[in-house]
Write an enzyme that holds these catalytic residues in place. Sequence first.
Site, PDB file in Angstrom:
ATOM      1  N   ASP A 331      55.754  15.966  74.982  1.00 49.83           N
ATOM      2  CA  ASP A 331      54.859  14.935  74.461  1.00 49.83           C
ATOM      3  C   ASP A 331      53.596  15.600  73.932  1.00 49.83           C
ATOM      4  OD1 ASP A 331      56.399  12.642  75.197  1.00 49.83           O
ATOM      5  OD2 ASP A 331      55.808  12.993  77.272  1.00 49.83           O
ATOM      6  N   THR A 699      68.214  46.233 106.097  1.00 53.05           N
ATOM      7  CA  THR A 699      68.768  45.504 104.951  1.00 53.05           C
ATOM      8  C   THR A 699      68.225  44.088 104.851  1.00 53.05           C
ATOM      9  OG1 THR A 699      70.816  46.766 105.188  1.00 53.05           O
ATOM     10  CG2 THR A 699      70.901  44.781 103.839  1.00 53.05           C
TER      11      THR A 699
END
Length: 868
Positions: A331, A699
């Site tokens: 818009d 990890t």
Amino acid sequence: MGALPDARYTPASQKPADDGAVALQGLNEAEAAARLQREGPNELASAKPPTVFRTALEVLREPMFLLLIGAGTVYVLLGDPKEAIALLFAVFGIIGITFYQQRRTEHALRALRELSSPRALVVRDGERRRIAGREVVRGDLVVLAEGDRIPADGLVVENRNLSADESLLTGESVPVRKVAAQGDVTMEHPGGDDQPFIFSGTLVVQGKGLARVSATGPRTELGKIGKALESLRQEDTHLQRETNRMVRFLAVFGLFLCAFVALVYGYTRGDWLHGVLAGLTLAISMIPEEFPVVLTIFLALGAWRISRQRVLTRRMPAIETLGAATVLCVDKTGTLTMNRMTVERLFAAGDSLHLPSHRGALLPEKFHETVEFSILASSRDPFDPMEKAFLQLGEHYSFSNNHLHPERVLVKEYPLSSSLAAMSRVWETPGNPGHVVAAKGAPEAIISLCRLPAAEEQKLLAATEEMAASGLRVLGVAKTHSEGPLPDDQRAFKFDFVGLVGLADPVRPSVPAAVQDCYDAGIRVIMITGDYPVTAKNIAAQVRLRNTTEVITGPELRMMSEDELQRRIQTVNVFARVVPEQKLQLIHALQATGEVVAMTGDGVNDAPALKAANIGVAMGARGTDVAREAADLVLLDDDFSSIVNAIRLGRRIYDNLKKATAYILALHVPIAGLSLFPVLMGWPLILMPLHVLFLELVTDPACSIAFEAEPEEANVMKRPPRDPRERLFPRNRVIVSLLQGLTVLLSVLAVYITARHWGHDETDCRTLAFATLVVGNVALIFANRSWTNTIWETQRSPNAALWWITGGALVVLAMMLYVPFLRDFFRFSVMHPGDVLVAGLAGFFGVVWFEALKLAKKRWFRPVEERS
């Protein structure tokens, strides 16, 4: 959202003045805070965040824990309780990491829930205030307007054509009319016309009103059935489904290898207990539990990061889609512009007045009616920026009561519609016959209401064109006097044309640069507005849209075939005089040409388009609740540049997710290989469950914390959008990840075999292999920070979390090697400086080829601007 009623009302026994005549103060802030503390927030009961005990129980149900229990049982049977106790302590470590990750994720989600709480406009201390819906309390005065989601149960005390959709509670889709309450009434059940009751969760579909809250949270009608809503489960996203498939595949494959290793070890060596232990070690190394954890954390923290850019994520799949957006349909008003309007030009009786050059002088008499009826066509206490501009204009020129007539009473309002872009307000003066009607709207709509001759119509359209060419939003103003019953349609009045008003709405300073960022990122920007075509072209030029010579208007759009629209929409970037319903037509046309569309909207009628868009973006400041609920994202500041920032972050999130999953996949290869090869080759076991657990402790935070915090790459907004069909685990990426893991495995095996060849014992060989594996793990982390820039180049991008994790892993490794108790416990030996050098060089050697590949791609194959 249009102008809202103010905080005043007149009892039903009296005829209300415009927006009311009797001021209501509402609750004061102190009383509201006390009630909120006493009665609790206005929200349905929801699942509480997991406690420490519950988090621990969730870990205990995980396959990884069950495997550790199995390994501990084997150690007990082998007469080695120390190992079993060590595994127990490792479990506590995993619980700690899991708890930290879940709490971090829950914190992000809780912040998002607070942001996404529906907003409510209430009257506090005599002033309207926009607050979170959860903060509404019993006794609050709530201002209601079309498109609002009603925040609590209550009684209507002021009503102006108010209707509500109560299908959520009654199942009846037909809206029901509301009336203002008279005297003391008791709350009744939902449903039925001409009732003064409103209910939480229902939707205002027409009109305006004011209501006093009688019940909040679990005490509302919706709260009574809230238990059923708690059971609703959100559907998995595309990434979650793909990740679940990968997890299932790796889990099945890992269990198969586990059984295979146990059988081979037991059969070839006649030691079935150690065979089971070897199989369990392999299973622990193969379980891919990191994948779903990483995905959950990345999406939750990603949504939290995007919210810090003033963009609220209502649906997680939007994060996946952001990086694939190819078109932004936006818009004009409030998104590209500031939505702070001022009246710059007036046109009346054939003359034009430029107000900035007229400041300080008296307003010529011929323009008085234009200002007067523009104000009469607006709310007296406006919310809409355009109506505020009219009121400010009147105040600036000190319009007296002779012009504005405060004694007039509003008796009817004709709203804007898709077929007529004009609205009218009907007034009457006590003691005087008839009604005064003021209208404002699009110039062509006002001209049609006035039924002007063709020649005069052409003159007014030419004046409109001239004003619009300077970027002004132009509105027409008309008036009439009516006696007798009021018609149902404002077209039935015979209006007299009064004048034109030109309003300026400056472009947001950040928009031109944001538009250029979109073009650099391969994203096309399309402006859609209800404004005059010449105004739209002027604003498009100011924000530097490309190809602004062509404009398609709403009437032209209505006459186009689908094929013609699909052809022209590939080049046209400006659409003017478009009604909200036509946004859906534009989205379908763009998607038919293969575009991934992000669409902004704020009104009730925008909801279908927001739903249909690949990414629906609602306005948070001026949008309706319906638009926000239909959207995937909500702009909290209505700023176009916030959308671009969200796309930038969406690309970063997806990039980092790919890096994390590639790292996880690569790391599992050497761990599994070191569990498998000794069994097949007849060597002593290299890795024990404790060793694998240590690697898991590195990890998990590396993939879920370090990679999530990885800064965006320099080319993130210099490459084309991602193919929406691209998979998280494409074949080429899986192959490269497996090759990374394989080369690290070969480096570790080379060190192990060389140590055996030179006569080192089992403990020395295991120590060298494990140290090389840990260094290889660190090398994989650094190598996967970027698939385009080398390890050396990525050091220019700071990532504090990465250094804490890798530094901590190396420090703990050093303790395991040089603290006698820990060294004996992990069955290691002392490493000499030469051994450390060998392990370090061999660990990083496993990723040298990948770094060389990055350099080759930059130099010979394709430029860095292309996507990784």
